[in-house]
Design a protein around this motif. Structure first.
Motif, PDB file in Angstrom:
ATOM      1  N   VAL A  16      -1.891   2.861 -12.615  1.00  0.00           N
ATOM      2  CA  VAL A  16      -1.472   2.543 -11.041  1.00  0.00           C
ATOM      3  C   VAL A  16      -2.918   2.742 -10.430  1.00  0.00           C
ATOM      4  CG1 VAL A  16      -0.192   3.287  -9.354  1.00  0.00           C
ATOM      5  CG2 VAL A  16       0.694   3.657 -11.355  1.00  0.00           C
ATOM      6  N   ASP A  17      -3.721   3.703 -10.541  1.00  0.00           N
ATOM      7  CA  ASP A  17      -5.130   3.829  -9.680  1.00  0.00           C
ATOM      8  C   ASP A  17      -5.681   2.639 -10.072  1.00  0.00           C
ATOM      9  OD1 ASP A  17      -6.496   5.852  -7.901  1.00  0.00           O
ATOM     10  OD2 ASP A  17      -7.733   5.601  -9.794  1.00  0.00           O
ATOM     11  N   HIS A  18      -5.737   2.123 -11.295  1.00  0.00           N
ATOM     12  CA  HIS A  18      -6.639   1.017 -11.445  1.00  0.00           C
ATOM     13  C   HIS A  18      -5.906  -0.326 -10.933  1.00  0.00           C
ATOM     14  CE1 HIS A  18      -8.533  -2.192 -14.202  1.00  0.00           C
ATOM     15  NE2 HIS A  18      -7.486  -2.889 -14.015  1.00  0.00           N
ATOM     16  N   ALA A  19      -4.560  -0.306 -10.710  1.00  0.00           N
ATOM     17  CA  ALA A  19      -4.013  -1.521 -10.204  1.00  0.00           C
ATOM     18  C   ALA A  19      -4.290  -1.566  -8.838  1.00  0.00           C
ATOM     19  CB  ALA A  19      -2.805  -1.554 -10.330  1.00  0.00           C
ATOM     20  N   TYR A  20      -4.358  -0.214  -8.113  1.00  0.00           N
ATOM     21  CA  TYR A  20      -4.458  -0.078  -6.675  1.00  0.00           C
ATOM     22  C   TYR A  20      -5.640  -0.427  -6.410  1.00  0.00           C
ATOM     23  CZ  TYR A  20      -4.257   2.660  -2.354  1.00  0.00           C
ATOM     24  OH  TYR A  20      -4.568   3.089  -0.858  1.00  0.00           O
ATOM     25  N   ALA A  21      -6.659  -0.158  -7.016  1.00  0.00           N
ATOM     26  CA  ALA A  21      -8.285  -0.614  -6.824  1.00  0.00           C
ATOM     27  C   ALA A  21      -8.315  -2.050  -6.695  1.00  0.00           C
ATOM     28  CB  ALA A  21      -9.191   0.143  -7.709  1.00  0.00           C
ATOM     29  N   GLU A  22      -7.716  -2.633  -7.958  1.00  0.00           N
ATOM     30  CA  GLU A  22      -7.728  -4.291  -8.125  1.00  0.00           C
ATOM     31  C   GLU A  22      -7.315  -4.729  -6.921  1.00  0.00           C
ATOM     32  OE1 GLU A  22      -6.853  -6.904 -11.783  1.00  0.00           O
ATOM     33  OE2 GLU A  22      -5.176  -5.572 -11.176  1.00  0.00           O
ATOM     34  N   PHE A  23      -6.097  -4.296  -6.526  1.00  0.00           N
ATOM     35  CA  PHE A  23      -5.228  -5.077  -5.650  1.00  0.00           C
ATOM     36  C   PHE A  23      -6.013  -5.223  -4.293  1.00  0.00           C
ATOM     37  CE2 PHE A  23      -2.450  -4.236  -1.814  1.00  0.00           C
ATOM     38  CZ  PHE A  23      -1.718  -5.323  -1.832  1.00  0.00           C
ATOM     39  N   PHE A  24      -6.923  -4.226  -3.939  1.00  0.00           N
ATOM     40  CA  PHE A  24      -7.620  -4.207  -2.543  1.00  0.00           C
ATOM     41  C   PHE A  24      -8.982  -5.226  -2.901  1.00  0.00           C
ATOM     42  CE2 PHE A  24      -5.177  -0.999  -1.623  1.00  0.00           C
ATOM     43  CZ  PHE A  24      -4.439  -1.455  -0.519  1.00  0.00           C
ATOM     44  N   ARG A  25      -9.720  -5.224  -4.352  1.00  0.00           N
ATOM     45  CA  ARG A  25     -10.567  -5.856  -4.558  1.00  0.00           C
ATOM     46  C   ARG A  25     -10.335  -7.635  -4.375  1.00  0.00           C
ATOM     47  NH1 ARG A  25     -11.711  -2.420  -9.021  1.00  0.00           N
ATOM     48  NH2 ARG A  25     -10.789  -4.024 -10.383  1.00  0.00           N
ATOM     49  N   THR A  47       0.797  -1.205  -0.103  1.00  0.00           N
ATOM     50  CA  THR A  47       0.016   0.011  -0.194  1.00  0.00           C
ATOM     51  C   THR A  47       0.819   1.300   0.019  1.00  0.00           C
ATOM     52  OG1 THR A  47      -1.780  -1.138   1.145  1.00  0.00           O
ATOM     53  CG2 THR A  47      -1.681   1.260   1.252  1.00  0.00           C
ATOM     54  N   GLN A  48       1.863   1.355   0.703  1.00  0.00           N
ATOM     55  CA  GLN A  48       2.740   2.320   0.865  1.00  0.00           C
ATOM     56  C   GLN A  48       3.780   2.700  -0.318  1.00  0.00           C
ATOM     57  OE1 GLN A  48       3.042   4.512   3.437  1.00  0.00           O
ATOM     58  NE2 GLN A  48       4.146   5.585   1.794  1.00  0.00           N
ATOM     59  N   SER A  49       4.193   1.402  -1.502  1.00  0.00           N
ATOM     60  CA  SER A  49       4.541   1.630  -2.436  1.00  0.00           C
ATOM     61  C   SER A  49       3.579   2.071  -3.524  1.00  0.00           C
ATOM     62  CB  SER A  49       5.112   0.076  -3.015  1.00  0.00           C
ATOM     63  OG  SER A  49       5.828  -0.270  -2.135  1.00  0.00           O
ATOM     64  N   PHE A  50       2.212   1.822  -3.287  1.00  0.00           N
ATOM     65  CA  PHE A  50       1.305   2.472  -4.373  1.00  0.00           C
ATOM     66  C   PHE A  50       1.233   4.002  -4.088  1.00  0.00           C
ATOM     67  CE2 PHE A  50      -0.801  -1.793  -5.147  1.00  0.00           C
ATOM     68  CZ  PHE A  50      -0.937  -1.453  -6.634  1.00  0.00           C
ATOM     69  N   ILE A  51       1.079   4.503  -2.865  1.00  0.00           N
ATOM     70  CA  ILE A  51       0.890   5.762  -2.457  1.00  0.00           C
ATOM     71  C   ILE A  51       2.221   6.377  -2.910  1.00  0.00           C
ATOM     72  CG2 ILE A  51       0.711   7.547  -0.763  1.00  0.00           C
ATOM     73  CD1 ILE A  51      -0.932   5.110   0.705  1.00  0.00           C
ATOM     74  N   THR A  52       3.413   6.103  -2.696  1.00  0.00           N
ATOM     75  CA  THR A  52       4.527   6.770  -3.067  1.00  0.00           C
ATOM     76  C   THR A  52       4.905   6.875  -4.169  1.00  0.00           C
ATOM     77  OG1 THR A  52       5.755   5.926  -0.900  1.00  0.00           O
ATOM     78  CG2 THR A  52       7.166   6.577  -2.734  1.00  0.00           C
ATOM     79  N   PHE A  53       4.574   5.614  -5.092  1.00  0.00           N
ATOM     80  CA  PHE A  53       4.537   5.901  -6.562  1.00  0.00           C
ATOM     81  C   PHE A  53       3.480   7.048  -7.189  1.00  0.00           C
ATOM     82  CE2 PHE A  53       4.104   4.220 -11.005  1.00  0.00           C
ATOM     83  CZ  PHE A  53       5.658   4.746 -11.459  1.00  0.00           C
ATOM     84  N   LEU A 101      10.825   3.206  -7.880  1.00  0.00           N
ATOM     85  CA  LEU A 101       9.788   3.282  -7.089  1.00  0.00           C
ATOM     86  C   LEU A 101       8.832   2.453  -7.573  1.00  0.00           C
ATOM     87  CD1 LEU A 101       9.171   7.065  -6.710  1.00  0.00           C
ATOM     88  CD2 LEU A 101       9.955   5.513  -5.020  1.00  0.00           C
ATOM     89  N   LEU A 102       8.607   2.124  -8.915  1.00  0.00           N
ATOM     90  CA  LEU A 102       8.044   1.404  -9.700  1.00  0.00           C
ATOM     91  C   LEU A 102       8.365  -0.302  -9.299  1.00  0.00           C
ATOM     92  CD1 LEU A 102       5.532   0.574 -11.360  1.00  0.00           C
ATOM     93  CD2 LEU A 102       7.012   0.938 -13.371  1.00  0.00           C
ATOM     94  N   GLN A 103       9.785  -0.466  -9.526  1.00  0.00           N
ATOM     95  CA  GLN A 103      10.501  -1.955  -9.114  1.00  0.00           C
ATOM     96  C   GLN A 103       9.996  -2.319  -7.964  1.00  0.00           C
ATOM     97  OE1 GLN A 103      14.867  -1.967  -9.172  1.00  0.00           O
ATOM     98  NE2 GLN A 103      14.658  -3.821 -10.481  1.00  0.00           N
ATOM     99  N   GLU A 104       9.920  -1.456  -6.834  1.00  0.00           N
ATOM    100  CA  GLU A 104       9.515  -1.599  -5.384  1.00  0.00           C
ATOM    101  C   GLU A 104       8.276  -2.150  -5.716  1.00  0.00           C
ATOM    102  OE1 GLU A 104       9.638   0.024  -1.020  1.00  0.00           O
ATOM    103  OE2 GLU A 104      10.377   1.296  -2.556  1.00  0.00           O
ATOM    104  N   LEU A 105       7.548  -1.536  -6.097  1.00  0.00           N
ATOM    105  CA  LEU A 105       5.868  -1.809  -6.222  1.00  0.00           C
ATOM    106  C   LEU A 105       5.596  -3.070  -6.805  1.00  0.00           C
ATOM    107  CD1 LEU A 105       2.759  -1.016  -6.014  1.00  0.00           C
ATOM    108  CD2 LEU A 105       3.090   0.381  -8.099  1.00  0.00           C
TER     109      LEU A 105
END
Length: 215
Positions: free
Chosen positions: A196-205, A122-128, A145-149
């Motif tokens: 990234v926003d799409h991936a962030y939402a999908e991650f938690f779904r 989650t922190q990696s998403f927010i930072t990126f 940053l993307l590599q860490e994510l």
């Protein structure tokens, strides 16, 4: 002779733009602490699951840390701030002091590593996403940053089937092919933020067991 004034006249807290920004920032900090307070109570009462709680708490803590930097001169300590505005939010105070969600501080039977991974990813998403919103464009700024994510993604079972992960890997390949000082375009930046926003939402779904087939 006493000065006259109208009872209908609006009373302003500020006289300059700088003062206005200060009060807006203090109000935002107040709102974040309030949100943490209600989130903590909801989790303690089992009104929300650990999977729902962890990312929400991580995001609020990240916002809290950012806002605290902006109001540093006006907030000598968070305890003083909460006392000044009569915020009886002991759960929120404890959470911001610890700095991580309760699921990381006190892992449950679901596995200590899982809760930790959710918080870190989650922190990696927010930072990126913050980096893109701050208009960082160069490869040497975005690639680490993307590599860490993407690395964080790989730790979750079934993540190889998530559409968001494949998009992030595709962007990582794009950045890999650039020179260190080379920058992505404005159009690429907007598309990357969207992905990234799409991936962030999908991650938690996906973590919540919901369908993530829709794009």
């Amino acid at each position: 002779m006493s000065a006259s004034f109208s009872l209908d006249e609006e009373v302003r807290l500020y006289a300059t733009n700088a003062e206005r920004e200060k009060y807006n920032s203090l109000a935002t900090l107040f709102g974040i602490l309030t949100a943490i307070h209600y989130l903590e109570n909801a989790y303690l009462r089992d009104s929300i699951t650990a999977t729902e709680y962890s990312p929400a708490c991580s995001r609020l803590l990240s916002q809290y840390k950012t806002m605290l930097k902006l109001v540093g001169d006006d907030v000598p300590s968070i305890e003083e701030f909460m006392k000044r505005y009569r915020m009886d939010y002991s759960a929120a105070l404890e959470r911001v002091k610890v700095g991580v969600p309760a699921t990381v501080e006190h892992p449950t039977d679901s596995g200590p590593e899982t809760a930790k991974w959710v918080a870190e990813t989650t922190q990696s998403f927010i930072t990126f996403m913050d980096a893109l919103k701050l208009r960082l464009r160069a490869k040497d700024q975005l690639h680490p940053l993307l590599q860490e994510l993407v690395t964080g993604y790989a730790r979750f079972k079934g993540s190889k089937d998530w559409e968001g992960r494949s998009r992030m890997v595709s962007w990582l390949i794009t950045l890999n092919g650039m020179k260190a000082s080379e920058e992505i375009t404005e159009e690429q930046s907007r598309q990357l933020l969207f992905d990234v926003d799409h991936a962030y939402a999908e991650f938690f779904r996906s973590l919540s067991g919901k369908s993530s087939d829709s794009s």
